[in-house]
Design a protein around this motif. Structure first.
Motif, short mmCIF file in Angstrom:
data_model
loop_
_atom_site.label_atom_id
_atom_site.label_comp_id
_atom_site.label_asym_id
_atom_site.label_seq_id
_atom_site.Cartn_x
_atom_site.Cartn_y
_atom_site.Cartn_z
N ASN A 233 13.18 3.47 4.51
CA ASN A 233 12.36 4.68 4.61
C ASN A 233 11.00 4.27 5.05
O ASN A 233 10.27 5.27 5.43
CB ASN A 233 12.24 5.35 3.16
N ARG A 234 10.62 3.07 5.36
CA ARG A 234 9.46 2.84 6.32
C ARG A 234 9.40 2.48 7.54
O ARG A 234 8.63 2.65 8.20
CB ARG A 234 8.84 1.59 5.48
N SER B 205 2.46 9.11 -0.68
CA SER B 205 3.57 8.53 -1.37
C SER B 205 3.20 7.56 -2.54
O SER B 205 3.69 7.40 -3.57
CB SER B 205 4.46 7.68 -0.34
N ASN C 240 4.07 8.21 -6.26
CA ASN C 240 4.89 6.87 -7.22
C ASN C 240 4.13 6.69 -8.49
O ASN C 240 4.99 6.14 -9.21
CB ASN C 240 5.22 5.62 -6.15
N LYS D 235 5.33 9.48 -10.69
CA LYS D 235 6.94 9.52 -11.01
C LYS D 235 7.17 8.60 -12.03
O LYS D 235 6.79 7.36 -11.98
CB LYS D 235 7.59 9.38 -9.61
N HIS E 11 15.59 -0.89 -1.68
CA HIS E 11 14.67 -0.10 -1.62
C HIS E 11 14.08 -0.10 -3.13
O HIS E 11 12.82 0.28 -3.15
CB HIS E 11 15.44 1.26 -1.43
#
Ligand code: LP5
Ligand code: MN
Length: 246
Positions: A82-83, A163, A167, A170, A198
């Motif tokens: 995802n990076r 993000s 994070n 979350k 991940h």
């Protein structure tokens, strides 16, 4: 022999931790690989990637080291994270590595080993999945890659900052994989072993899928040391190794 790694998060701006230099650690890991093996990099090799035209000293150093593996008959494969989902054919070619699809499998004697970055399994986080779908729109990626470098850097910085603040709020559970999503994918690909990264939660999980024993091996991130999974030749079992220098 096969090796799986993920979440190395190579960066030029690595904070000097004093106990582990990620780039040096990664380069010596590559040196230590046996001849003729296969290396599977399951995403987030780089902390972020904003285009193959960004040619830093780090990018050159890494492509040189990966390309050199060919001389030892080592084959390198790459799955996007995802990076670094924007890492393209041009850079991959300079590394002599093959870009695979987001979900892949390899046969064992009686089923398959499924391997992926792992973010697709975080289905308890619909906000992230929505974000991911947008980031993976081909037209948006094309547009982004056409922007001047300073704008791309600004956007990437903003996304990374957002993000990281998301994070922090979350819950750990939301950011982990969803067990039903794991089992559904394993059933679909007739797999009894799954390998992913991940989540940065290295572990070997054992469970049943449709009454049959299954395992999920999670690679750790390289912030504090080396994490890899090894599969010996002609052997269906995989072993996770974590060497933390903390
Ligand atoms: O990476 P990690 O583990 O810290 O967090 C991930 C999820 N975050 C991401 C974002 C990346 O870290 C940033 C990648 C930058 C890459 C280069 C830019 C290329 C741009 C290309 C444009 C086509 O993946 C995080 C998950 C976490 O994993 C656990 O699974 O929670 O997801 C998020 O935080 C996403 C939020 O939930 C939603 C974010 C909305 C952002 C809105 C941004 C608005 C600002 C726009 C500025 C132009
Ligand atoms: Mn990731």
């Amino acid at each position: 022999m096969r090796y799986f790694i993920a979440d190395i998060h190579l960066t030029d701006n690595e904070p000097a931790s004093g106990y582990f230099d990620i780039t040096a650690g990664f380069l010596s890991f590559l040196e230590s690989l046996p001849d003729c093996c296969e290396l599977y990099i399951l995403g987030d090799l780089f902390d972020y990637w904003i285009g193959d035209d960004v040619n830093t000293k780090l990018h050159q150093e890494i492509s040189f080291a990966l390309r050199s593996l060919t001389e030892r008959q080592i084959k390198t494969y790459f799955v996007h994270g995802n990076r670094d989902f924007l890492l393209g054919e041009r850079y991959a070619k300079s590394c002599n590595m093959t870009i695979l699809s987001d979900i892949n499998y390899l046969p064992t004697s009686d089923s398959n080993i499924l391997f992926l970055h792992g973010d697709l399994l975080c289905t308890d986080d619909p906000q992230y999945q929505k974000f991911r779908n947008i980031m993976h729109k081909k037209w948006l990626q094309k547009l982004f890659l056409k922007l001047p470098l300073f704008i791309r850097l600004k956007i990437a910085g903003k996304l990374r900052q957002k993000s990281s603040s998301y994070n922090q709020i979350k819950s750990e559970n939301i950011m982990d994989v969803n067990q039903q999503a794991v089992e559904k994918m394993m059933l679909k690909y007739d797999a009894s072993i799954m390998v992913h990264g991940h989540t940065h939660k290295p572990a070997t999980h054992q469970f049943l899928v449709n009454g049959k024993p299954a395992s999920r091996l999670v690679l750790g991130a390289w912030h504090d040391g080396v994490s890899y999974i090894k599969q010996d030749s002609n052997c269906d079992t995989l072993q996770l190794y974590n060497h933390s220098f903390k």
